[in-house]
Design an enzyme around this catalytic site. Sequence first.
Site, PDB file in Angstrom:
ATOM      1  N   ASN A   1       0.816  -1.216   0.000  1.00  0.00           N
ATOM      2  CA  ASN A   1       0.000   0.000   0.000  1.00  0.00           C
ATOM      3  C   ASN A   1       0.853   1.270   0.000  1.00  0.00           C
ATOM      4  O   ASN A   1       0.372   2.349   0.333  1.00  0.00           O
ATOM      5  CB  ASN A   1      -0.933   0.029   1.217  1.00  0.00           C
ATOM      6  CG  ASN A   1      -1.904  -1.127   1.261  1.00  0.00           C
ATOM      7  OD1 ASN A   1      -1.922  -1.898   2.208  1.00  0.00           O
ATOM      8  ND2 ASN A   1      -2.718  -1.255   0.225  1.00  0.00           N
TER       9      ASN A   1
ATOM     10  N   HIS B   1      -2.889  -6.126  -3.415  1.00  0.00           N
ATOM     11  CA  HIS B   1      -2.696  -4.850  -4.102  1.00  0.00           C
ATOM     12  C   HIS B   1      -1.373  -4.765  -4.867  1.00  0.00           C
ATOM     13  O   HIS B   1      -1.073  -3.728  -5.459  1.00  0.00           O
ATOM     14  CB  HIS B   1      -2.784  -3.688  -3.109  1.00  0.00           C
ATOM     15  CG  HIS B   1      -4.182  -3.383  -2.667  1.00  0.00           C
ATOM     16  ND1 HIS B   1      -5.154  -2.944  -3.539  1.00  0.00           N
ATOM     17  CD2 HIS B   1      -4.773  -3.464  -1.446  1.00  0.00           C
ATOM     18  CE1 HIS B   1      -6.292  -2.766  -2.876  1.00  0.00           C
ATOM     19  NE2 HIS B   1      -6.080  -3.078  -1.605  1.00  0.00           N
TER      20      HIS B   1
ATOM     21  N   HIS C   1      -1.140 -12.790   4.003  1.00  0.00           N
ATOM     22  CA  HIS C   1      -1.978 -11.624   3.723  1.00  0.00           C
ATOM     23  C   HIS C   1      -3.413 -12.115   3.556  1.00  0.00           C
ATOM     24  O   HIS C   1      -3.806 -12.595   2.488  1.00  0.00           O
ATOM     25  CB  HIS C   1      -1.477 -10.943   2.448  1.00  0.00           C
ATOM     26  CG  HIS C   1      -1.914  -9.534   2.303  1.00  0.00           C
ATOM     27  ND1 HIS C   1      -1.352  -8.488   3.001  1.00  0.00           N
ATOM     28  CD2 HIS C   1      -2.879  -8.963   1.529  1.00  0.00           C
ATOM     29  CE1 HIS C   1      -1.906  -7.358   2.666  1.00  0.00           C
ATOM     30  NE2 HIS C   1      -2.855  -7.615   1.773  1.00  0.00           N
TER      31      HIS C   1
ATOM     32  N   HIS D   1      -2.857  -7.355   6.152  1.00  0.00           N
ATOM     33  CA  HIS D   1      -4.013  -7.032   5.315  1.00  0.00           C
ATOM     34  C   HIS D   1      -5.086  -6.216   6.013  1.00  0.00           C
ATOM     35  O   HIS D   1      -5.625  -5.287   5.415  1.00  0.00           O
ATOM     36  CB  HIS D   1      -4.667  -8.282   4.706  1.00  0.00           C
ATOM     37  CG  HIS D   1      -5.861  -7.980   3.834  1.00  0.00           C
ATOM     38  ND1 HIS D   1      -5.759  -7.252   2.670  1.00  0.00           N
ATOM     39  CD2 HIS D   1      -7.178  -8.281   3.974  1.00  0.00           C
ATOM     40  CE1 HIS D   1      -6.962  -7.152   2.111  1.00  0.00           C
ATOM     41  NE2 HIS D   1      -7.834  -7.753   2.884  1.00  0.00           N
TER      42      HIS D   1
END
Length: 263
Positions: free
Chosen positions: A38, A66, A149, A174
Amino acid sequence: MKVLVIGDVVGNPGRQTLKAFLDKNKSQYDFIIVNGENAAAGFGITGKLCDEILDWGADVITSGNHIWDKKEIYDYLDRSNKVLRPYNYPKGVPGTGYTILKDKKGNKIAVISLQGRVFMPPIDCPFTTVNELVGEIRKECKHIIVDFHAEATSEKLALANFLDGKVSVVYGTHTHVQTADNKILLDGTGYISDVGMTGSDNGIIGMKKESIIPKFLTALPQKFDVAEGKERVNGLDIEIDDETGECIKIDRINLSLMELGIF
């Protein structure tokens, strides 16, 4: 072996908090793992940011769902063994899901990035894929750390017990909310359901409240913006036995920069 784990780094506030923390504390650790999925404005990571985080002192950058948000990372993943995508994606995707490196003392250490399937995008089974991988890695080294995650606590705890005695540590990422269940399982594997996040504590899991709350009120799509202010470091302070690979300490890090005396 002393290992530092840093929870999901969110946007520029998270990156600057990470840098400040590492500048002050990295010398205390033999090996440093950062979850960076992130790091780029809250969604994904770029090659430039990977280089920065590695230059600041991280040995490995793990990720999660992501990792694919920034297209330019695809080629970088194929070139680097220090930035990991989840291992249990189907064959043919860019990058690798694990790496074996050496810590400052010359000990071999393996890091595996995995992704869960409960309330997450459907991918290959993390249990069967990691079990085969761990069997191969243990032929080469005893120090194995797994970043899982995943959304569901039950899935995380199930995987940790499945791997108890086979790996040194299983930690969850996560959710961006640090849990208080850090412990050492019966056969010597360290565990926590979620490490938490590194970034602003002035919003909702690193994003501005004004971005998140309308989503719950209306169920309509919203653009999420990274929050700023009240930055915190979430992570783990881990010790692993050099000879056996068993976890002998797993303590939580949950500190503001003010508490650390940095800002």
